[in-house]
Design a protein around this motif. Sequence first.
Motif, mmCIF file in Angstrom:
data_model
loop_
_atom_site.group_PDB
_atom_site.id
_atom_site.type_symbol
_atom_site.label_atom_id
_atom_site.label_comp_id
_atom_site.label_asym_id
_atom_site.label_seq_id
_atom_site.Cartn_x
_atom_site.Cartn_y
_atom_site.Cartn_z
ATOM 1 N N ARG A 192 -9.800 1.450 -0.003
ATOM 2 C CA ARG A 192 -9.169 0.196 0.400
ATOM 3 C C ARG A 192 -10.192 -0.901 0.663
ATOM 4 O O ARG A 192 -9.950 -2.076 0.358
ATOM 5 N N LEU A 249 -7.684 5.086 2.261
ATOM 6 C CA LEU A 249 -6.323 5.065 2.795
ATOM 7 C C LEU A 249 -5.531 6.184 2.140
ATOM 8 O O LEU A 249 -5.459 6.270 0.909
ATOM 9 N N GLU A 307 -5.916 5.497 7.595
ATOM 10 C CA GLU A 307 -7.277 5.204 7.133
ATOM 11 C C GLU A 307 -8.259 6.275 7.587
ATOM 12 O O GLU A 307 -8.121 6.869 8.647
ATOM 13 N N TRP A 314 0.816 -1.225 0.000
ATOM 14 C CA TRP A 314 0.000 0.000 0.000
ATOM 15 C C TRP A 314 0.846 1.270 0.000
ATOM 16 O O TRP A 314 0.524 2.211 -0.745
ATOM 17 N N GLY A 341 -12.887 -6.244 0.798
ATOM 18 C CA GLY A 341 -11.761 -5.597 0.130
ATOM 19 C C GLY A 341 -12.245 -4.899 -1.133
ATOM 20 O O GLY A 341 -13.088 -5.440 -1.864
ATOM 21 N N TYR A 374 -6.333 -7.005 -1.015
ATOM 22 C CA TYR A 374 -7.125 -6.109 -1.857
ATOM 23 C C TYR A 374 -8.485 -6.731 -2.191
ATOM 24 O O TYR A 374 -9.503 -6.054 -2.190
#
Lengths: 156, 263
Positions: free
Chosen positions: B165, B136, B141, B14, B70, B57
């Motif tokens: 995200r 994100l 977050e 990420w 996800g 993901y």
Amino acid sequence: MSITLAVNGALATVAAEPRTHLADLLRGELLLTGTHLGCEHGVCGACTVEVDGAPARSCLIHAGACGGASVRTIEGFAEDAVMAALRESFSAEHALQCGYCTPGMLVVARDIVLRLPDADEARVREELAGNLCRCTGYRGIVRAILGVLAARRAAA
Amino acid sequence: MKPAPFDYARPADWPAALALLAAGARPVAGGQSLGPMLNLRLALPERVADLRHLPDYAGVSMQGETVRIGAGTTHAAIEDGVVPGRLGEILAGVARRIAYRPVRNRGTIGGSFAHADPAADWVAVLPALPGHAIALGPQGERRIPLAEFVLGVFETALRSDELLRALELPALPAATRFGHWKFCRKPGEFSKATACVLALPGAVPTAVLAALDAAPLVIADASALLADPTAEAARITATLALDDPWRAALARTALRHAAEAVR
Ligand SMILES: Cc1cc2nc3c(=O)[nH]c(=O)nc-3n(C[C@H](O)[C@H](O)[C@H](O)COP(=O)(O)OP(=O)(O)OC[C@H]3O[C@@H](n4cnc5c(N)ncnc54)[C@H](O)[C@@H]3O)c2cc1C
Ligand code: FES
Ligand code: FES
């Protein structure tokens, strides 16, 4: 960029610009011209191949995203029993005329047969909505798929 | 019908994805909306960042009573029941009517929500549900209520340095009632009018009207719509500035049918 992917069970490494889509890669670099291109924006279904075990539009996957993927084109189904039954049935039911839509139709037809063994005519038509055919009027295609479904149910 | 040249990057984690975003890369998930835009040269990014290989993901996990989906979970996985319980049942019914199976095999719920096409199916349904979109960014977050995520046509509450995200929703009680209706002349084409109504046991029902060429209309209290679908659908539609009579008729019909379909 250099891309390595599995095509019809064999590893292939090809050089392509990142903007090249999978269908052009298959046709232009690997000379697998069974994959056809119609609209190049996801609507017509002519370019549908199997990617990582599920049907996908090869016009909407650009080269970079193909790295490490496992692709099966219409040429890769020569020995497949379900595809053999579908080929027979497509022929018997006049499910193709010019044949341009046929590779994509067959990949989707095989997915219907395996994923939806109980599909009726309405469901088959719904599932086929993403594959356009300019020739047949679809009746033969629907009958061909229903025929294979019925034969498999009878054999089960 | 061929894209203009662009570079491709595949971030492995990420932070790398956020760094690419900060450097101007365009995220790509399933590519089922961006792909056509690239081919038609409606999108001309210098570089794309492929999110599909990021950890977690795709996929669904339970955290107590919360379902975390996800962003990279495909429409097909949702159609096939990857989300558990009553919530999964509701989402599966919606997913099955998005586009066509080969498109659903690649297209993702997060990509669709972030794209915010006014006629898209998730855009028409997620705002009716309790829960949050998890964005994100460089600071970590941020939670955005699902009803406040889509701000306009192709416009969301995501900041330019943020990625979507995941989605977090409460696992809905089995007695949750839901009605959904959309108008397409051909299965799989984009909707001309979509509405849904959600009624959680013991709570005020909510509704969404979408495919309006504007942000979806979120109706926070749909009690009147459930009580008298015909009159209330007409009243709500009359408050919208829909210039075409056929659009107004379809919007009204969608709301009425969705309310009548609640079960
Ligand atoms: C023929 C066809 C018919 C279709 N019919 C329908 C339909 O009836 N209903 C419907 O709802 N949809 C339909 N779609 C669209 C489809 O559902 C797409 O899958 C979806 O809109 C986008 O998801 P994706 O994962 O492919 O996103 P992508 O195409 O990869 O990305 C879409 C956009 O979102 C951005 N993005 C993607 N992921 C993120 C992220 N995590 N964070 C921030 N930004 C992100 C991208 O930069 C891009 O701008 C159709 C598509 C096609 C090709
Ligand atoms: S060429 Fe890919 S869907 Fe038409
Ligand atoms: S057989 Fe010609 S397009 Fe289908």
